[in-house]
Design a protein around this motif. Structure first.
Motif, PDB file in Angstrom:
ATOM      1  N   UNK A 241       0.826  -1.215   0.000  1.00 58.93           N
ATOM      2  CA  UNK A 241       0.000   0.000   0.000  1.00 58.93           C
ATOM      3  C   UNK A 241       0.862   1.268   0.000  1.00 58.93           C
ATOM      4  N   UNK A 242       0.231   2.356  -0.427  1.00 57.43           N
ATOM      5  CA  UNK A 242       0.824   3.676  -0.218  1.00 57.43           C
ATOM      6  C   UNK A 242       0.014   4.338   0.885  1.00 57.43           C
ATOM      7  N   UNK A 243       0.674   4.745   1.956  1.00 54.62           N
ATOM      8  CA  UNK A 243      -0.006   5.347   3.087  1.00 54.62           C
ATOM      9  C   UNK A 243       0.065   6.879   2.938  1.00 54.62           C
ATOM     10  N   UNK A 244      -1.074   7.477   2.586  1.00 55.47           N
ATOM     11  CA  UNK A 244      -1.109   8.921   2.326  1.00 55.47           C
ATOM     12  C   UNK A 244      -1.967   9.648   3.363  1.00 55.47           C
ATOM     13  N   UNK A 245      -2.002   9.111   4.582  1.00 56.07           N
ATOM     14  CA  UNK A 245      -2.881   9.695   5.599  1.00 56.07           C
ATOM     15  C   UNK A 245      -2.228  10.811   6.399  1.00 56.07           C
ATOM     16  N   UNK A 246      -0.965  11.067   6.153  1.00 56.99           N
ATOM     17  CA  UNK A 246      -0.250  12.001   7.026  1.00 56.99           C
ATOM     18  C   UNK A 246      -0.036  13.336   6.318  1.00 56.99           C
TER      19      UNK A 246
END
Lengths: 231, 183
Positions: free
Chosen positions: A132-137
């Motif tokens: 996954x790519x974590x783009x929550x930040x």
């Protein structure tokens, strides 16, 4: 005064302070030993094994083995360099390293090592894992496709209370470096920039910025990694 | 002595590597003096008319037709070269590899924002005339034996030129640091 000891690397006479790690001792003698998980100023952990050297017929990691008096070290040999190259190839097939589409291409230490060892194609089968790519930040992106789990970010990036912003999650081949959602949301600009800098690959990226350096001006465009060393 | 014969093909690629081959500029005239082209998009010869010495493959294998062409090249070329990232590791088409093929097709033909509601009978392309898509995009060397690899996206014109002239002349290849790049 500190104890000074004598040792050799590939037959070259060297001197260093007793007890320091071989990687550091080699550096002080202007000899390049390639490394990847190691980051200056952070406690070494010897996990990537790229800095492996041979002494007394055994492979040991140069970043975690102290140099000893009279030690005879093999570093730049065909056998050792091929072993290092095989580790780099394993890292390439284990994740999803699409260099042409990566913002860090040209500034990436994994890629630079592949260039240095002239990796034309990995000898292993590509795995193409689902990551996954974590783009929550708000300040950073964490692309798990490119993470090599070197733990440089985990070991380096701490908040003002000493809490780690990054941490391992999961086990075995599914292990991931995750961003703490609370600490990640409070990440300062300075710490975010540091996280991006310590990541040797393109796994931690700044938000709203991409391809900042033109081709031809990137870190490893003209000179191989380790060119600053004489030997 | 007859000239060495070269064949080229694009599988799952963007033709960028062929553009890079043309990017050797005026040296293309030297190349034509040195070699003869057989099956290739450059001269539009569709089928092999003789055995070739060197085959250049751009792109990986994403469907049954790519596999067929690649095997045809292996059977007809003494030396086969993967040139470019797609041939070597799948490249951008391989972005789909971690995702199951069923999900990819459903996204493209049923659920994607540009198709949703326009494919009421829910048909996925499945005609015998259409090459069958593979479960993932394969690097060429995972399908047939590949002799040499020229990385780059695209490989630089200099790298292609150095490799071809070294092969033709039998001399050792000139590989300066700056010509091997993965981007």
């Amino acid at each position: 005064m500190a104890d000074i000891i004598n040792f050799t690397i590939d037959g070259k006479e060297c001197m260093a302070e007793k007890g320091i790690f071989i990687l550091q001792a080699a550096k002080e003698n202007d000899i390049y030993i390639p490394s990847l998980c190691n980051y200056e100023g952070v406690k070494p952990q010897g996990s990537c094994r790229i800095c492996s050297i041979k002494t007394n017929g055994q492979f040991v990691t140069a970043c975690t083995t102290p140099v000893a008096d009279g030690m005879e070290i093999e570093n730049n040999t065909d056998e050792i360099n091929d072993m290092r190259k095989s580790i780099i190839e394993l890292l390439f097939v284990e994740g999803n390293h699409f260099c042409p589409a990566c913002e860090m291409s040209g500034d990436c230490e994994l890629q630079a090592l592949a260039y240095r060892f002239q990796m034309m194609v990995p000898r292993f089968i590509y795995q193409f894992p689902l990551r996954e790519i974590d783009a929550r930040h708000p300040k950073i992106l964490k692309d798990q496709n490119r993470c090599i789990r070197c733990k440089r970010c985990i070991r380096t990036i701490k908040d003002e209370k000493g809490r780690s912003v990054f941490a391992f999650y999961g086990r075995g081949k599914n292990i991931e470096v995750n961003v703490d959602p609370v600490l990640g949301s409070k990440l300062t600009d300075k710490l975010a920039a540091k996280a991006i800098e310590v990541c040797p690959v393109g796994s931690i990226l700044p938000r709203e910025k991409g391809f900042r350096t033109p081709i031809g001006q990137r870190k490893f465009d003209h000179e191989p990694i380790g060119s600053e060393y004489k030997h | 002595m007859s000239k060495p014969v070269i064949a080229t093909a694009t599988l799952a690629g963007c033709f960028g590597c062929h553009m890079s081959l043309l990017d050797i500029d005026e040296k293309i005239l030297d190349l034509i003096e040195l070699v003869e082209f057989n099956k290739s998009p450059i001269d539009d010869i569709k089928n092999f008319t003789k055995k070739c010495d060197i085959g250049l493959i751009e792109g990986g294998c994403c469907n049954s037709e790519n596999v067929h062409v690649l095997k045809d090249f292996r059977n007809n070329c003494k030396i086969l070269i993967s040139f470019g990232e797609c041939a070597i590791m799948g490249g951008l088409p391989a972005f789909r590899n971690p995702i199951p093929i069923k999900e990819c097709l459903e996204e493209a033909y049923l659920n994607g924002p540009s198709v949703k509601g326009h494919n009421e009978s829910g048909i996925l392309p499945n005609d015998d005339e259409i090459p069958m898509m593979l479960d993932k995009v394969y690097p060429c060397h995972e399908i047939v034996k590949i002799d040499y690899f020229l990385p780059g996206c695209p490989p630089s014109a200099e790298l292609i030129w150095n490799a071809l002239t070294a092969l033709i002349s039998g001399k050792e290849m000139n590989l300066p640091y700056e010509v091997i790049k993965f981007d």
